[in-house]
Design a protein around this motif. Structure first.
Motif, PDB file in Angstrom:
ATOM      1  N   HIS A 138       0.830  -1.388  -0.665  1.00 35.54           N
ATOM      2  CA  HIS A 138      -0.040  -0.308  -0.025  1.00 35.54           C
ATOM      3  C   HIS A 138       1.226   1.379   0.436  1.00 35.54           C
ATOM      4  CE1 HIS A 138      -3.178   2.813   2.079  1.00 35.54           C
ATOM      5  NE2 HIS A 138      -2.835   2.875   1.767  1.00 35.54           N
ATOM      6  N   VAL A 139       0.737   1.635  -1.112  1.00 41.96           N
ATOM      7  CA  VAL A 139       1.822   3.517  -1.517  1.00 41.96           C
ATOM      8  C   VAL A 139       0.915   4.303  -0.833  1.00 41.96           C
ATOM      9  CG1 VAL A 139       2.996   4.363  -2.381  1.00 41.96           C
ATOM     10  CG2 VAL A 139       3.347   1.915  -2.840  1.00 41.96           C
ATOM     11  N   ALA A 140       1.161   4.782   0.270  1.00 40.54           N
ATOM     12  CA  ALA A 140       0.255   5.980   1.175  1.00 40.54           C
ATOM     13  C   ALA A 140       1.295   7.086   1.025  1.00 40.54           C
ATOM     14  CB  ALA A 140      -0.629   5.692   2.208  1.00 40.54           C
ATOM     15  N   ALA A 141       2.040   7.750   0.236  1.00 40.07           N
ATOM     16  CA  ALA A 141       2.810   8.986   0.183  1.00 40.07           C
ATOM     17  C   ALA A 141       3.529   9.103  -1.036  1.00 40.07           C
ATOM     18  CB  ALA A 141       3.874   8.314   0.877  1.00 40.07           C
ATOM     19  N   GLY A 142       3.540  10.159  -1.181  1.00 40.87           N
ATOM     20  CA  GLY A 142       5.093  10.652  -2.683  1.00 40.87           C
ATOM     21  C   GLY A 142       6.443  10.348  -3.213  1.00 40.87           C
ATOM     22  N   ASP A 143       6.755  10.190  -3.980  1.00 39.66           N
ATOM     23  CA  ASP A 143       8.301   9.833  -4.178  1.00 39.66           C
ATOM     24  C   ASP A 143       8.712   9.091  -3.277  1.00 39.66           C
ATOM     25  OD1 ASP A 143       8.936  13.098  -4.745  1.00 39.66           O
ATOM     26  OD2 ASP A 143       7.335  13.691  -2.880  1.00 39.66           O
ATOM     27  N   VAL A 144       7.924   7.921  -3.376  1.00 43.73           N
ATOM     28  CA  VAL A 144       8.153   6.340  -3.076  1.00 43.73           C
ATOM     29  C   VAL A 144       8.321   5.438  -4.242  1.00 43.73           C
ATOM     30  CG1 VAL A 144       7.112   4.669  -2.255  1.00 43.73           C
ATOM     31  CG2 VAL A 144       6.193   6.300  -1.505  1.00 43.73           C
ATOM     32  N   THR A 145       9.583   4.728  -4.403  1.00 42.19           N
ATOM     33  CA  THR A 145      10.349   4.042  -5.055  1.00 42.19           C
ATOM     34  C   THR A 145       9.759   2.419  -5.137  1.00 42.19           C
ATOM     35  OG1 THR A 145      12.050   5.776  -6.605  1.00 42.19           O
ATOM     36  CG2 THR A 145      12.401   3.817  -6.686  1.00 42.19           C
ATOM     37  N   LEU A 146       9.331   1.708  -5.774  1.00 45.31           N
ATOM     38  CA  LEU A 146       9.507  -0.216  -5.694  1.00 45.31           C
ATOM     39  C   LEU A 146      10.719  -0.464  -7.074  1.00 45.31           C
ATOM     40  CD1 LEU A 146       5.908  -0.664  -4.918  1.00 45.31           C
ATOM     41  CD2 LEU A 146       7.887  -0.204  -2.971  1.00 45.31           C
ATOM     42  N   ARG A 147      11.827  -0.732  -6.405  1.00 43.77           N
ATOM     43  CA  ARG A 147      12.797  -1.111  -7.219  1.00 43.77           C
ATOM     44  C   ARG A 147      13.574  -2.275  -7.460  1.00 43.77           C
ATOM     45  NH1 ARG A 147      16.169   2.428  -6.303  1.00 43.77           N
ATOM     46  NH2 ARG A 147      15.650   4.570  -8.294  1.00 43.77           N
ATOM     47  N   ASN A 148      12.828  -3.624  -7.893  1.00 39.50           N
ATOM     48  CA  ASN A 148      13.936  -4.918  -8.254  1.00 39.50           C
ATOM     49  C   ASN A 148      13.442  -5.479  -8.237  1.00 39.50           C
ATOM     50  OD1 ASN A 148      15.516  -3.869 -10.797  1.00 39.50           O
ATOM     51  ND2 ASN A 148      16.830  -3.392  -9.487  1.00 39.50           N
ATOM     52  N   LEU A 149      11.706  -5.903  -7.050  1.00 38.45           N
ATOM     53  CA  LEU A 149      11.158  -6.548  -6.046  1.00 38.45           C
ATOM     54  C   LEU A 149      10.784  -7.440  -6.958  1.00 38.45           C
ATOM     55  CD1 LEU A 149      10.060  -4.105  -3.451  1.00 38.45           C
ATOM     56  CD2 LEU A 149      12.356  -4.388  -3.883  1.00 38.45           C
ATOM     57  N   ARG A 150       9.987  -8.296  -6.549  1.00 36.54           N
ATOM     58  CA  ARG A 150       9.294  -9.152  -6.662  1.00 36.54           C
ATOM     59  C   ARG A 150       8.509  -9.854  -6.680  1.00 36.54           C
ATOM     60  NH1 ARG A 150      10.287 -13.877 -11.543  1.00 36.54           N
ATOM     61  NH2 ARG A 150       9.102 -15.732 -10.805  1.00 36.54           N
TER      62      ARG A 150
END
Length: 232
Positions: free
Chosen positions: A106-118
């Motif tokens: 649950h992304v509940a903010a700005g300026d969030v990065t999810l990188r190289n997750l499976r």
């Protein structure tokens, strides 16, 4: 004396640079037992690292043999980055139908990065209304969640099944809608149908409704509709 425009600009940049310089790193290993402040002392919980992190921090999540993160809802409610460390970490959802609580991240903010997750999802674990990454409004500062990036992530259904009303792997459809939602270099595989050929679902891979959305260099294999919403 009154500040000039130049002085204000310099002070603004100084504030930005100070924030960047203060950004730190946190380390997570599902087999760890430390405080997460260094790669030699990783903590075991991704959510605990998110809770401990400050604005702009990066959370390094260890993947590889014996390290799997399962059946957990993660809430990202501050501007941070979650990314791989040594190997791409696997978030595996298993067990019975509807075993995830509406969403995995649950992304509940700005300026969030999810990188190289499976994300590996057994179809039977996907229930009515469930999805993998859901971007909502900004609990950190209020308003919309702007500047959310998914980079190099994988969404793989390892077994067909689930509810025909399940939601998309990536979903952002709240009001107000965030701007600059970026999905790039991601893989979507086997999101196509359930075991009932008479009621097989054809869900969308991405639901995006914000302005300046970017969908770049992704791979869709054995999936159905790629995009819904009104990205601009």
């Amino acid at each position: 004396a009154e500040m000039t425009t130049t002085t204000r600009a310099v002070m603004a940049w100084a504030a930005v640079l100070t924030g960047l310089l203060r950004a730190g790193d946190w380390w997570v290993d599902s087999l760890g037992s430390g405080d997460g402040t260094g790669s030699e002392t990783p903590m075991s919980s991704v959510q605990a690292a998110i809770n401990a992190a400050g604005v702009g921090d990066t959370i390094h999540i260890r993947g590889g043999e014996g390290r799997v993160y399962t059946n957990t809802l993660y809430t990202v409610d501050k501007p941070v980055a979650l990314q791989d460390w040594t190997a791409k970490p696997i978030f595996r959802i298993t067990n019975a139908v509807d075993s995830i609580p509406t969403r995995v991240v649950h992304v509940a903010a700005g300026d969030v990065t999810l990188r190289n997750l499976r994300f590996e999802i057994a179809g039977t674990a996907i229930g009515d209304g469930d999805n993998i990454v859901q971007i909502t409004t900004n609990a950190f500062s209020g308003g919309a969640a702007h500047n959310v990036t998914l980079d190099g992530c994988e969404f793989v259904m390892t077994a067909f099944g689930g509810h025909h009303k399940q939601r998309s792997p990536v979903m952002q459809n709240t009001t107000p809608a965030g701007t600059n939602i970026v999905v790039r270099n991601c893989l979507f595989r086997n999101w196509d149908r359930d075991g009932d050929t008479g009621d097989g679902y054809r869900l969308n891979m991405l639901v995006l409704n914000g302005e300046r959305c970017q969908i770049v260099d992704n791979v869709f294999t054995n999936t159905s509709k790629i995009l819904a919403g009104t990205p601009r």
